[in-house]
Design a protein around this motif. Structure first.
Motif, mmCIF file in Angstrom:
data_model
loop_
_atom_site.group_PDB
_atom_site.id
_atom_site.type_symbol
_atom_site.label_atom_id
_atom_site.label_comp_id
_atom_site.label_asym_id
_atom_site.label_seq_id
_atom_site.Cartn_x
_atom_site.Cartn_y
_atom_site.Cartn_z
ATOM 1 N N HIS A 69 12.273 -66.389 -39.990
ATOM 2 C CA HIS A 69 13.753 -65.705 -39.523
ATOM 3 C C HIS A 69 14.217 -66.558 -41.278
ATOM 4 O O HIS A 69 15.674 -66.326 -41.118
ATOM 5 N N VAL A 70 13.515 -66.514 -42.214
ATOM 6 C CA VAL A 70 13.930 -66.534 -43.124
ATOM 7 C C VAL A 70 14.804 -65.310 -44.833
ATOM 8 O O VAL A 70 15.478 -64.508 -44.539
ATOM 9 N N GLY B 71 16.063 -63.213 -37.762
ATOM 10 C CA GLY B 71 17.116 -63.747 -38.729
ATOM 11 C C GLY B 71 16.408 -63.319 -39.744
ATOM 12 O O GLY B 71 15.554 -62.861 -40.504
ATOM 13 N N ALA B 72 17.810 -63.890 -40.859
ATOM 14 C CA ALA B 72 17.448 -63.194 -42.228
ATOM 15 C C ALA B 72 18.732 -63.771 -43.256
ATOM 16 O O ALA B 72 19.484 -63.796 -43.850
ATOM 17 N N THR B 73 17.823 -65.368 -42.772
ATOM 18 C CA THR B 73 18.993 -66.300 -43.183
ATOM 19 C C THR B 73 19.389 -66.306 -45.234
ATOM 20 O O THR B 73 20.733 -66.334 -45.481
ATOM 21 N N THR B 74 18.374 -65.522 -45.640
ATOM 22 C CA THR B 74 18.817 -65.470 -47.201
ATOM 23 C C THR B 74 18.606 -63.903 -47.373
ATOM 24 O O THR B 74 18.859 -63.624 -48.506
ATOM 25 N N GLY B 75 18.821 -63.267 -46.324
ATOM 26 C CA GLY B 75 19.605 -61.523 -47.074
ATOM 27 C C GLY B 75 18.838 -60.474 -46.063
ATOM 28 O O GLY B 75 16.853 -61.806 -45.864
ATOM 29 N N TRP C 239 27.816 -67.722 -39.968
ATOM 30 C CA TRP C 239 27.764 -65.780 -39.954
ATOM 31 C C TRP C 239 28.889 -65.453 -39.341
ATOM 32 O O TRP C 239 30.080 -64.989 -39.380
ATOM 33 N N VAL C 240 29.303 -66.122 -38.126
ATOM 34 C CA VAL C 240 30.743 -65.391 -37.382
ATOM 35 C C VAL C 240 31.662 -66.255 -37.692
ATOM 36 O O VAL C 240 32.357 -65.403 -38.169
ATOM 37 N N GLU D 27 26.103 -75.799 -44.608
ATOM 38 C CA GLU D 27 25.667 -74.939 -45.614
ATOM 39 C C GLU D 27 24.995 -75.365 -47.028
ATOM 40 O O GLU D 27 24.764 -75.142 -47.561
ATOM 41 N N SER D 28 25.324 -76.622 -46.679
ATOM 42 C CA SER D 28 23.689 -77.692 -48.758
ATOM 43 C C SER D 28 22.122 -77.764 -47.988
ATOM 44 O O SER D 28 21.863 -77.557 -48.483
#
Ligand SMILES: [Zn+2]
Length: 340
Positions: free
Chosen positions: A240-241, A263-267, A45-46, A328-329
């Motif tokens: 956190h997804v 968190g909001a890893t997928t949006g 993200w950063v 990222e994979s």
């Protein structure tokens, strides 16, 4: 010193391994030679660009290494000690900090986010951040602990107040927070249902202590939770997804249940039917990192071997772009660690 430095936001190609000036520690600081720096989704993200990040910037929140030098005001540490760093920056003088709520300090930020991190050879850091580690804990393992174990511990204890006998749903068992949350919830005598994306990851989640496992690509999480709990639902969901799982996470809660998210890893945009929230008397809690007291508490369990960090693989720091592509994979189970 060598560092992986970024001068613009963007893809992995913005990271450059090169010489930068050594840090100049103050007399109240400790200089660390970094041996291992674990990666987090925060790094991605950063790197892509977050408000408040000044360029040029050095990523890296989870740091383990050796003390090379202590300032004259630091009297209780010595060069050569093996340590990990509390992954946060706070003022240590405001009312929140002095009340032990460092994660509510106005200056609070994560190392490698609002301030430079540990993708470099040397770091000058405040004494309060430096925590000696036992010889039994390797640098890669030590670096894999702080951010995710603190985050999961704060979610479960400081926010959701988990009690023995409760049932906890942990999303994304292969993630750092998932791996930590499964183990902490079991340590605190909860029943754990975990979700993972393939049979190998489900098996590893069971090895960490998960009582039940759901394949979140092939099964509906809410339906499976109903089946496993004989239609009752769970007391606590560790989220956190974000977008991809939010509705299923809400459906998995029993009346009066608590969803806590970090968190909001997928949006980050979720829709919600307010009638579902109030009629079922649900609690939705946000959680961000944790306190220094909680970090010391959870580390005791790590140092004694009751909680185990999981290292997926390591990369040398000069291969930092390959490490970012690998993270990222989402193929990992556990932490990706950069070595120096
Ligand atoms: Zn403060």
């Amino acid at each position: 010193m060598k560092a992986a430095i970024m001068r613009e936001f963007g893809g992995p190609e913005v990271l450059h391994y090169e010489d930068v000036p050594d840090p100049q520690p103050r007399q109240d600081q400790v200089m660390i030679r970094v041996k291992a720096c674990a990666m987090n989704h925060l790094d991605l993200w950063v790197r892509k660009g977050l408000p408040g990040v000044k360029l040029p910037h050095i990523l890296g929140s989870d740091i383990a290494g050796e003390i090379v030098e202590v300032g004259q005001y630091v009297t209780d540490l010595r060069p050569g000690q093996r340590v990990l760093l509390a992954p946060m920056h706070f003022c240590n003088r405001c009312a929140q900090c002095l009340s032990g709520r460092q994660n509510m300090c106005r200056e609070f930020t994560v190392l490698g986010n609002g301030v430079d991190g540990g993708n470099c050879e040397l770091m000058a850091i405040a004494r309060v951040n430096v925590i000696p580690i036992p010889d039994s804990l390797g640098f890669n393992e030590a670096a894999s602990v702080p951010l995710v174990f603190l985050t999961a511990f704060h979610m479960l204890t400081g926010r959701a107040s988990v009690r023995p006998g409760q049932t906890v749903l942990v999303l994304g068992a292969n993630s750092g927070v998932g791996i930590a949350a499964i183990q902490i919830a079991k340590l605190l005598q909860a029943t754990v249902i975990a979700t993972a994306g393939d049979p190998q990851k489900m098996e590893k989640a069971r090895e960490l202590g998960a009582d039940y496992c759901i394949n979140h690509y092939q099964q509906k999480i809410g339906d499976e939770v109903r089946r496993i709990t004989s239609t009752a639902g769970v007391d606590i969901v560790i989220e956190h997804v974000g977008e991809a799982t939010w509705n299923q996470s809400m459906k998995s809660l029993k009346p009066g249940g608590t969803l806590v998210t970090c968190g909001a890893t997928t949006g980050s945009q979720i829709g919600m039917d307010l009638r579902f929230l109030f009629s079922r008397q649900l609690s939705l809690l946000g959680s961000y990192m944790g306190t220094m007291g909680e970090l010391h508490e959870v580390l005791k369990h790590v140092f004694s071997g009751r909680l185990k960090p999981v290292v997926d693989r390591t990369f040398p720091l000069h291969d930092v772009t390959a490490a970012h592509r690998y993270l990222e994979s989402s193929r990992m189970f556990g932490k990706v660690v950069l070595n120096l």
